[in-house]
Design a protein around this motif. Structure first.
Motif, PDB file in Angstrom:
ATOM      1  N   ARG A  67       0.837  -1.206   0.000  1.00  0.00           N
ATOM      2  CA  ARG A  67       0.000   0.000   0.000  1.00  0.00           C
ATOM      3  C   ARG A  67       0.873   1.258   0.000  1.00  0.00           C
ATOM      4  NH1 ARG A  67      -5.339  -0.381   1.015  1.00  0.00           N
ATOM      5  NH2 ARG A  67      -6.209  -2.445   1.541  1.00  0.00           N
ATOM      6  N   ARG A  68       1.950   1.240   0.755  1.00  0.00           N
ATOM      7  CA  ARG A  68       2.847   2.392   0.803  1.00  0.00           C
ATOM      8  C   ARG A  68       3.545   2.594  -0.551  1.00  0.00           C
ATOM      9  NH1 ARG A  68       4.029   3.958   6.220  1.00  0.00           N
ATOM     10  NH2 ARG A  68       2.938   2.589   7.712  1.00  0.00           N
ATOM     11  N   MET A  69       3.983   1.478  -1.140  1.00  0.00           N
ATOM     12  CA  MET A  69       4.639   1.592  -2.444  1.00  0.00           C
ATOM     13  C   MET A  69       3.639   2.028  -3.510  1.00  0.00           C
ATOM     14  SD  MET A  69       7.429   1.570  -4.086  1.00  0.00           S
ATOM     15  CE  MET A  69       8.512   0.900  -2.804  1.00  0.00           C
ATOM     16  N   ALA A  70       2.409   1.525  -3.434  1.00  0.00           N
ATOM     17  CA  ALA A  70       1.380   1.928  -4.398  1.00  0.00           C
ATOM     18  C   ALA A  70       1.091   3.421  -4.287  1.00  0.00           C
ATOM     19  CB  ALA A  70       0.103   1.122  -4.165  1.00  0.00           C
ATOM     20  N   ALA A  71       1.064   3.943  -3.059  1.00  0.00           N
ATOM     21  CA  ALA A  71       0.838   5.381  -2.867  1.00  0.00           C
ATOM     22  C   ALA A  71       1.969   6.189  -3.488  1.00  0.00           C
ATOM     23  CB  ALA A  71       0.712   5.681  -1.370  1.00  0.00           C
ATOM     24  N   TRP A  72       3.192   5.701  -3.333  1.00  0.00           N
ATOM     25  CA  TRP A  72       4.351   6.391  -3.932  1.00  0.00           C
ATOM     26  C   TRP A  72       4.266   6.364  -5.458  1.00  0.00           C
ATOM     27  CZ3 TRP A  72       8.434   5.146  -7.145  1.00  0.00           C
ATOM     28  CH2 TRP A  72       9.494   6.048  -7.187  1.00  0.00           C
ATOM     29  N   LEU A  73       3.899   5.216  -6.017  1.00  0.00           N
ATOM     30  CA  LEU A  73       3.773   5.109  -7.472  1.00  0.00           C
ATOM     31  C   LEU A  73       2.711   6.066  -7.994  1.00  0.00           C
ATOM     32  CD1 LEU A  73       4.007   1.228  -7.989  1.00  0.00           C
ATOM     33  CD2 LEU A  73       5.725   2.928  -8.645  1.00  0.00           C
ATOM     34  N   ARG A  74       1.608   6.171  -7.291  1.00  0.00           N
ATOM     35  CA  ARG A  74       0.552   7.108  -7.709  1.00  0.00           C
ATOM     36  C   ARG A  74       1.057   8.548  -7.701  1.00  0.00           C
ATOM     37  NH1 ARG A  74      -5.565   5.859  -5.548  1.00  0.00           N
ATOM     38  NH2 ARG A  74      -5.987   4.073  -6.923  1.00  0.00           N
ATOM     39  N   ALA A  75       1.911   8.838  -6.732  1.00  0.00           N
ATOM     40  CA  ALA A  75       2.426  10.209  -6.603  1.00  0.00           C
ATOM     41  C   ALA A  75       3.369  10.576  -7.749  1.00  0.00           C
ATOM     42  CB  ALA A  75       3.143  10.366  -5.263  1.00  0.00           C
ATOM     43  N   GLN A  76       3.806   9.576  -8.520  1.00  0.00           N
ATOM     44  CA  GLN A  76       4.683   9.859  -9.672  1.00  0.00           C
ATOM     45  C   GLN A  76       3.879  10.330 -10.884  1.00  0.00           C
ATOM     46  OE1 GLN A  76       7.913   9.685  -8.624  1.00  0.00           O
ATOM     47  NE2 GLN A  76       6.764   9.084  -6.777  1.00  0.00           N
ATOM     48  N   HIS A  77       2.557  10.175 -10.801  1.00  0.00           N
ATOM     49  CA  HIS A  77       1.641  10.643 -11.853  1.00  0.00           C
ATOM     50  C   HIS A  77       1.907   9.997 -13.210  1.00  0.00           C
ATOM     51  CE1 HIS A  77       0.132  13.500  -8.961  1.00  0.00           C
ATOM     52  NE2 HIS A  77       1.325  14.028  -8.807  1.00  0.00           N
ATOM     53  N   ILE A 170      11.377   4.499   0.673  1.00  0.00           N
ATOM     54  CA  ILE A 170      10.007   4.827   0.242  1.00  0.00           C
ATOM     55  C   ILE A 170       9.000   4.342   1.269  1.00  0.00           C
ATOM     56  CG2 ILE A 170       8.243   4.346  -1.495  1.00  0.00           C
ATOM     57  CD1 ILE A 170      10.514   4.167  -3.558  1.00  0.00           C
ATOM     58  N   ILE A 171       9.191   3.137   1.766  1.00  0.00           N
ATOM     59  CA  ILE A 171       8.257   2.555   2.743  1.00  0.00           C
ATOM     60  C   ILE A 171       8.228   3.387   4.024  1.00  0.00           C
ATOM     61  CG2 ILE A 171       7.726   0.516   4.135  1.00  0.00           C
ATOM     62  CD1 ILE A 171       7.293   0.266   1.043  1.00  0.00           C
ATOM     63  N   GLU A 172       9.392   3.832   4.465  1.00  0.00           N
ATOM     64  CA  GLU A 172       9.468   4.605   5.707  1.00  0.00           C
ATOM     65  C   GLU A 172       8.839   5.990   5.556  1.00  0.00           C
ATOM     66  OE1 GLU A 172      13.585   4.725   6.668  1.00  0.00           O
ATOM     67  OE2 GLU A 172      13.736   2.546   6.998  1.00  0.00           O
ATOM     68  N   ALA A 173       8.933   6.581   4.371  1.00  0.00           N
ATOM     69  CA  ALA A 173       8.504   7.977   4.200  1.00  0.00           C
ATOM     70  C   ALA A 173       7.086   8.138   3.655  1.00  0.00           C
ATOM     71  CB  ALA A 173       9.488   8.684   3.252  1.00  0.00           C
ATOM     72  N   THR A 174       6.475   7.036   3.205  1.00  0.00           N
ATOM     73  CA  THR A 174       5.184   7.158   2.519  1.00  0.00           C
ATOM     74  C   THR A 174       4.055   6.527   3.332  1.00  0.00           C
ATOM     75  OG1 THR A 174       6.399   6.931   0.420  1.00  0.00           O
ATOM     76  CG2 THR A 174       3.981   6.763   0.339  1.00  0.00           C
ATOM     77  N   PRO A 175       3.002   7.280   3.636  1.00  0.00           N
ATOM     78  CA  PRO A 175       1.837   6.693   4.318  1.00  0.00           C
ATOM     79  C   PRO A 175       1.152   5.686   3.397  1.00  0.00           C
ATOM     80  CG  PRO A 175       1.813   9.088   4.442  1.00  0.00           C
ATOM     81  CD  PRO A 175       2.851   8.723   3.432  1.00  0.00           C
ATOM     82  N   PRO A 176       0.539   4.665   3.969  1.00  0.00           N
ATOM     83  CA  PRO A 176      -0.106   3.644   3.129  1.00  0.00           C
ATOM     84  C   PRO A 176      -1.363   4.163   2.442  1.00  0.00           C
ATOM     85  CG  PRO A 176      -0.586   3.241   5.439  1.00  0.00           C
ATOM     86  CD  PRO A 176       0.434   4.335   5.411  1.00  0.00           C
ATOM     87  N   MET A 177      -1.618   3.657   1.253  1.00  0.00           N
ATOM     88  CA  MET A 177      -2.859   3.950   0.546  1.00  0.00           C
ATOM     89  C   MET A 177      -4.012   3.396   1.382  1.00  0.00           C
ATOM     90  SD  MET A 177      -3.974   2.441  -3.179  1.00  0.00           S
ATOM     91  CE  MET A 177      -2.747   3.370  -4.098  1.00  0.00           C
ATOM     92  N   GLU A 178      -5.000   4.234   1.678  1.00  0.00           N
ATOM     93  CA  GLU A 178      -6.090   3.801   2.541  1.00  0.00           C
ATOM     94  C   GLU A 178      -7.172   3.044   1.784  1.00  0.00           C
ATOM     95  OE1 GLU A 178      -7.592   7.002   4.853  1.00  0.00           O
ATOM     96  OE2 GLU A 178      -5.678   7.397   5.859  1.00  0.00           O
ATOM     97  N   GLU A 179      -7.441   3.441   0.545  1.00  0.00           N
ATOM     98  CA  GLU A 179      -8.479   2.752  -0.198  1.00  0.00           C
ATOM     99  C   GLU A 179      -7.965   1.408  -0.719  1.00  0.00           C
ATOM    100  OE1 GLU A 179      -6.749   5.667  -3.332  1.00  0.00           O
ATOM    101  OE2 GLU A 179      -6.803   5.422  -1.144  1.00  0.00           O
TER     102      GLU A 179
END
Length: 586
Positions: A67-77, A170-179
């Motif tokens: 979830r955290r990595m997915a949130a980071w990937l989304r942030a790359q647009h 990335i895991i340490e700095a990114t909150p997990p995707m909630e949905e």
């Protein structure tokens, strides 16, 4: 007339010919992962050995990292549905990266960790990957700096990150995707490249509905208990590991163990004590030969016939192999020699074979683990099979690839007008619907006598000998076929000792005589070439899945064919360290 078979569920398929009935939403891959995240939150999911330590993730912990990595990937647009590569040997992070890519709305590109730097770069460019998860690979030249420019590189914890962004950071700095985003069955899930045995690898695109079909084919054999354990060590970039292992784990909640290196394989296998074990013929043959090195074949066969003692012997061997908890062992990727299959069954292991391809998924498995030597099972739910006039196996199901990425012409040639995929395999279907693979259409060749030869059937018999590491039957437009085997380890250990070389040549002559005795007159090999040359991925003779590249081997040795034939001797020792072949007389 063509012979047709289909599982009973195929007839009820709706939009896609041969498809299983429309899947419930919660039976697609991401939905199954969320199910286990909730209901087996505290149960261990992944076990990874790394630098002498063992690290475990529960389902809750593993999906949290995804979830955290997915949130980071989304942030790359990245544009929706972008291609993101995983270039690495198997690891827990490979699995978590795959989940993250899907959660972020993209498609994963599975690239073999055994490729050369040039091969990996070619597939990254061909796939139009916008990012790459980079882990441990065989080629030391595959580094973040060596990847195509413009690709974002995320370094898995198995390598020095260098200029790449470390996974852990990335895991340490990114909150997990909630949905919990879901993906439709017809959305593209992944690109898997073919092994390239007959030409340049092609990128087969598969949809999420394919993964549901993969899991269904496996579940009918192994059941669906989440208490099963599996060991991941064959390439996750290959359809067998992706379908038989990853899809089954995601859908059934199995626990998954990993191997750190080739050197730690035995220890990692004993740690995992898998209840379900999947392998390939080349490795199973090495297991068999390893047992015979400790207990000679004839002695073992005698021991296994003695009441009471036979159970003790079986238990000791399978425990030492790490397979004492295995209730189902399966082989795939290539035909398993009958001798090897019966060897494992003699040890009490329920060894079975299955069948599938990169393009079709796993189409045949023996239901409930039933085994019939020589057969790969019957059609999985939703799979339709027919045998063409030329004996080729044709397959249609919802697991069939969507297309070859950027290569529509290749797909057109691979499909029949009514939607069946041309597998290139020759086969027979018995009255019960069980499939037997008898050879490859393209591997068949004609001798100068006009007889067709199916080399794989002969090669299966040659490969059983403990000194044979690989083999190939050739001889197109020659009066009789001939065989070539590599026995590099044995020949290098013998060196230039003439007495030992002659003794080994006699041993190979006995093998030739034994195999020829089982063949039709036109199939019998005129001679057997024994070489000390290694056939490997790095020197181009094997694909990343350890399949032989026949055309490469034939091309490299074609200059010798006439010379070998003129010798008129049954055995030719082709010692590459001497540059010239040595013959062994009658």
């Amino acid at each position: 007339m063509a012979i047709e078979t289909a599982s009973k569920t195929a007839a009820s398929a709706a939009p896609v010919p041969g498809a299983v009935p429309d899947q419930e939403a919660d039976n697609l891959t991401l939905q199954r992962i969320y199910h286990w995240e909730k209901y087996r939150a505290k149960e261990i999911f992944l076990t990874q050995p790394i630098q002498g330590q063992i690290r475990d993730w529960t389902w809750e912990e593993a999906v949290d990292e995804s979830r955290r990595m997915a949130a980071w990937l989304r942030a790359q647009h990245f544009p929706a549905g972008s291609h993101i590569a995983i270039l690495s040997k198997n690891s827990a992070w490979w699995i978590m990266a795959d989940i993250a890519i899907w959660m972020a709305g993209h498609a994963s590109v599975a690239i073999y960790g055994s490729l050369t730097a040039a091969g990996a770069r070619e597939q990254l460019e061909h796939s139009d990957s916008v990012a790459c998860f980079l882990g441990h690979t065989d080629d030391k030249h595959i580094t973040p700096d060596a990847l195509p420019p413009g690709i974002k590189v995320i370094a898995l914890p198995t390598i020095d990150p260098g200029p790449a962004t470390p996974w852990d950071s990335i895991i340490e700095a990114t909150p997990p995707m909630e949905e919990s985003p879901v993906r439709g069955g017809d959305e593209v899930a992944t690109i898997m490249y073919t092994s390239g045995t007959t030409g340049a690898p092609k990128g087969a695109r598969h949809r999420f509905r394919s993964f549901t079909g993969f899991a269904s084919a496996v579940t009918r054999v192994v059941g669906s208990s989440p208490d099963e354990r599996m060991l991941s060590y064959l390439p996750l970039a290959h359809i067998a590991e992706r379908a038989l292992l990853e899809a089954a784990v995601f859908h059934n909640g199995f626990r998954l163990y990993f191997v750190e290196t080739l050197e730690t394989f035995r220890a990692d296998l004993r740690r995992a004590r898998p209840t379900i074990f999947f392998s390939v013929p080349r490795l199973l043959l090495k297991f068999q030969q390893g047992v015979y090195e400790k207990v000679p074949r004839r002695k073992l066969e005698r021991l296994l016939k003695i009441p009471i003692l036979n159970n003790i012997v079986r238990k000791k061997i399978v425990t030492e192999l790490g397979l004492d908890k295995t209730h189902l062992a399966a082989s795939g990727s290539a035909a398993l020699p009958m001798d090897t299959l019966m060897f494992f069954r003699s040890l009490g292991l329920n060894m079975v074979e299955g069948y599938g391809m990169t393009e079709t998924g796993i189409t045949h498995t023996p239901k409930n683990g039933r085994s019939r030597p020589g057969f790969v099972g019957d059609a999985a739910p939703g799979v339709e099979v027919k045998i063409a006039e030329n004996g080729e196996v044709l397959v249609r199901s919802s697991m069939n690839l969507l297309d070859y990425y950027k290569n529509p012409g290749a797909l057109q040639g691979a499909m029949t007008e009514d939607g069946y995929f041309r597998t290139g395999d020759l086969g027979e279907v018995d009255p019960e619907g069980w499939l037997k693979i008898t050879g490859r259409v393209k591997e068949q060749f004609k001798t100068s006598k006009g007889k067709y030869i199916s080399p794989s059937l002969i090669e299966k018999q040659l490969s059983v000998h403990p000194a044979v590491e690989g083999c190939c039957v050739m001889g197109e437009n020659m009066p009789q076929p001939f065989g070539m085997v590599t026995a590099a380890a044995r020949l290098h250990s013998i060196g230039d000792d003439k007495a030992q070389l002659d003794a080994f040549a006699e041993e190979m002559k006995r093998l030739l005589t034994q195999v020829n005795a089982s063949l039709e007159p036109w199939e019998r090999m005129a001679f057997l070439v024994v070489t000390d040359e290694h056939w490997t991925v790095s020197n181009g003779f094997l694909t990343p899945t350890l399949k032989l590249k026949r055309s490469v081997l034939e091309g490299a040795n074609a200059i010798w064919f006439e010379e070998w034939a003129r010798r008129g001797t049954p055995i030719v020792l082709h010692l590459t360290r001497h540059k010239l072949p040595r013959t062994h007389p009658e």
